[in-house]
Motif scaffolding. Sequence first.
Motif, mmCIF file in Angstrom:
data_model
loop_
_atom_site.group_PDB
_atom_site.id
_atom_site.type_symbol
_atom_site.label_atom_id
_atom_site.label_comp_id
_atom_site.label_asym_id
_atom_site.label_seq_id
_atom_site.Cartn_x
_atom_site.Cartn_y
_atom_site.Cartn_z
ATOM 1 N N ALA A 99 46.291 38.624 30.158
ATOM 2 C CA ALA A 99 44.957 38.854 30.846
ATOM 3 C C ALA A 99 44.142 37.467 30.668
ATOM 4 O O ALA A 99 43.864 37.040 29.447
ATOM 5 C CB ALA A 99 44.293 39.899 30.476
ATOM 6 N N ARG A 100 43.775 36.891 31.839
ATOM 7 C CA ARG A 100 43.098 35.452 31.758
ATOM 8 C C ARG A 100 41.582 35.885 31.106
ATOM 9 O O ARG A 100 41.024 34.870 30.382
ATOM 10 C CB ARG A 100 42.984 34.959 33.175
ATOM 11 N N ALA A 101 41.103 37.009 31.316
ATOM 12 C CA ALA A 101 39.663 37.423 30.879
ATOM 13 C C ALA A 101 39.642 37.248 29.271
ATOM 14 O O ALA A 101 38.650 36.825 28.425
ATOM 15 C CB ALA A 101 39.274 38.746 31.101
ATOM 16 N N LEU A 102 40.868 37.328 28.660
ATOM 17 C CA LEU A 102 41.002 37.119 27.113
ATOM 18 C C LEU A 102 41.409 35.977 26.774
ATOM 19 O O LEU A 102 41.151 35.534 25.649
ATOM 20 C CB LEU A 102 41.689 38.519 26.597
ATOM 21 N N ARG A 103 42.105 35.079 27.429
ATOM 22 C CA ARG A 103 42.829 33.765 27.039
ATOM 23 C C ARG A 103 42.889 33.067 28.445
ATOM 24 O O ARG A 103 43.866 33.380 29.092
ATOM 25 C CB ARG A 103 44.191 34.098 26.470
ATOM 26 N N ASP A 104 42.128 32.212 28.769
ATOM 27 C CA ASP A 104 41.790 31.546 29.813
ATOM 28 C C ASP A 104 43.054 30.332 29.984
ATOM 29 O O ASP A 104 42.656 29.271 29.557
ATOM 30 C CB ASP A 104 40.675 31.001 30.236
ATOM 31 N N VAL A 105 44.258 30.895 30.324
ATOM 32 C CA VAL A 105 45.164 29.879 30.469
ATOM 33 C C VAL A 105 45.940 30.265 31.907
ATOM 34 O O VAL A 105 45.878 31.495 32.360
ATOM 35 C CB VAL A 105 46.532 29.823 29.617
ATOM 36 N N PRO A 106 46.342 29.232 32.678
ATOM 37 C CA PRO A 106 46.868 29.448 34.250
ATOM 38 C C PRO A 106 47.992 30.384 34.127
ATOM 39 O O PRO A 106 48.139 30.991 35.206
ATOM 40 C CB PRO A 106 47.276 27.993 34.572
ATOM 41 N N ARG A 107 48.707 30.632 33.194
ATOM 42 C CA ARG A 107 49.912 31.594 33.006
ATOM 43 C C ARG A 107 49.445 32.965 33.019
ATOM 44 O O ARG A 107 50.315 33.831 33.244
ATOM 45 C CB ARG A 107 50.881 31.349 32.044
ATOM 46 N N ASN A 108 48.145 33.147 32.618
ATOM 47 C CA ASN A 108 47.636 34.717 32.603
ATOM 48 C C ASN A 108 47.099 34.995 34.032
ATOM 49 O O ASN A 108 46.850 34.060 34.772
ATOM 50 C CB ASN A 108 46.837 34.775 31.576
ATOM 51 N N MET A 109 46.734 36.277 34.204
ATOM 52 C CA MET A 109 46.154 36.895 35.445
ATOM 53 C C MET A 109 44.520 37.028 35.344
ATOM 54 O O MET A 109 44.252 37.738 34.356
ATOM 55 C CB MET A 109 46.907 37.949 35.973
ATOM 56 N N ASP A 110 43.806 36.416 36.382
ATOM 57 C CA ASP A 110 42.362 37.089 36.150
ATOM 58 C C ASP A 110 42.322 38.391 36.871
ATOM 59 O O ASP A 110 43.066 38.805 37.602
ATOM 60 C CB ASP A 110 41.601 35.972 36.791
ATOM 61 N N ASP A 111 41.111 38.815 36.722
ATOM 62 C CA ASP A 111 40.795 40.231 36.921
ATOM 63 C C ASP A 111 41.038 40.490 38.506
ATOM 64 O O ASP A 111 41.535 41.581 38.778
ATOM 65 C CB ASP A 111 39.523 40.726 36.561
ATOM 66 N N THR A 112 40.840 39.558 39.479
ATOM 67 C CA THR A 112 40.888 39.744 40.716
ATOM 68 C C THR A 112 42.408 39.899 41.093
ATOM 69 O O THR A 112 42.514 40.681 42.004
ATOM 70 C CB THR A 112 40.331 38.674 41.816
ATOM 71 N N MET A 113 43.257 38.956 40.437
ATOM 72 C CA MET A 113 44.585 39.231 40.825
ATOM 73 C C MET A 113 44.879 40.504 40.060
ATOM 74 O O MET A 113 45.903 41.140 40.705
ATOM 75 C CB MET A 113 45.170 38.005 39.779
ATOM 76 N N LEU A 114 44.705 40.871 38.935
ATOM 77 C CA LEU A 114 45.046 42.256 38.581
ATOM 78 C C LEU A 114 44.555 43.296 39.615
ATOM 79 O O LEU A 114 45.475 44.195 39.843
ATOM 80 C CB LEU A 114 44.328 42.536 36.942
ATOM 81 N N ARG A 115 43.484 43.461 40.017
ATOM 82 C CA ARG A 115 43.192 44.345 41.052
ATOM 83 C C ARG A 115 43.979 44.318 42.281
ATOM 84 O O ARG A 115 44.415 45.256 42.785
ATOM 85 C CB ARG A 115 41.782 44.388 41.333
#
Length: 425
Positions: A252-268
């Motif tokens: 999750a990008r919300a907890l660790r902001d790296v491009p390999r993780n997913m932001d909340d909009t992508m999660l939804r």
Amino acid sequence: MLGYFLRRRLTFIIALVAALGWVFAQTNISPTLANNRAAVIHQAVLTIDSHIDWPIRQSVNPEFDPGMGHETGAPGSGQWDLVRMAAGGLDGAFISIFTPQRALTDEGYAQAATLAHQMIDWTEQLTVDYPDRVAIALTPEDAYGLEHQGKRAIFLGMENGYPLGTDIQAVQTFYNRGVRYITLTHSKNNQLGDSSTDDQQLWQGLSPFGETVIHEMNRLGMMVDISHVHDDTFWHVIGLTKAPVIASHSSARALRDVPRNMDDTMLRAIQENGGVVQLCLLGDYIKEIDQDPRREAALAALSEQQAAWLRGDLSEAEVAELLNQYRAINAQYPEIKPTLADAIDHLDHMVAVMGIDHVGIGSDFDGGGGLVNIEDVSQMPNITQELLDRGYTPDEIRKIWGGNLMRVFNQVIDVAKQLQAEAES
Ligand SMILES: [Zn+2]
């Protein structure tokens, strides 16, 4: 007639009772664990790890025998073998047919395809060498069947669509060899689309060929894996795919902001698409931790050699030397890693954003994964323990450990059947 939930609960209790017997019958699990609720749940549910990079390790360490047990953390032990898989109660794994990326040329594609086929050969050989312990699985049904036989299930996932080259037939070729997901890109843009970690974009999402690959994967019943892709590629895929997608190893990008993780909009968006995001246990994607500057400097000094390796410019001896240097650095200045609990914080967040039906586990073992308290497949029960400690119910743990991924896989197969039926009518 039994209601759906009651039926499911009964199935679960029957599985629990069967699992209890199994736990006592196994010599490698202590009797104290058999009385432990987490261990009982762990044995009862189908446990699937959606991303293990064993073949690339095998390519640099051909002496390694995955049929033998290896000690956790010992030099050359890797993080996966059949003995530790059984000890860790891991029922199945997607083995990653990962090929390093070189130039986007026919020659480069052909070399990568050769390596990918070799990796599939090695995996098949494993099932020939140890037929009573492991088999290739092609469907969720296979995995559940193998679990009942007490055998490990191996699925094939391709990480990096580079070996497909530019011939759409290649998708069918690898499907026929058992590959059931393709991670569209790795860390560089390729002929299918843009990566999340390249210096600049090449296609602004998927390439035209990448679009046809998505259609073909939908038609065949292969899962589209959006881990590693650029955000633009992600949204392009979401707009195009007719079947749910997976992220085989992303956090999750919300907890660790790296491009390999997913932001909340992508999660939804994944939730809406019906897909699943498999928590990745790679330290840098979980938590930023200041490392010993001497370690950082020593690693930075190897970056050119590493780039040359990925380009294919190093001899075998030079690769071996490079790996020795990495080992020496790790021994002298060990990496300070986040913990399993830090990773489960990501899972909690994803569940809060998407709900319980869209998360799973993709360790990235042998590919950079591994945290304090979850160092290899033998420690998988620690995940179940942590989930239980945080109040997840047995049925929620079942979903996280593979239930969700297998549901998505079945949906992908159903969509393919529909598409094939439509094409014939
Ligand atoms: Zn990866």
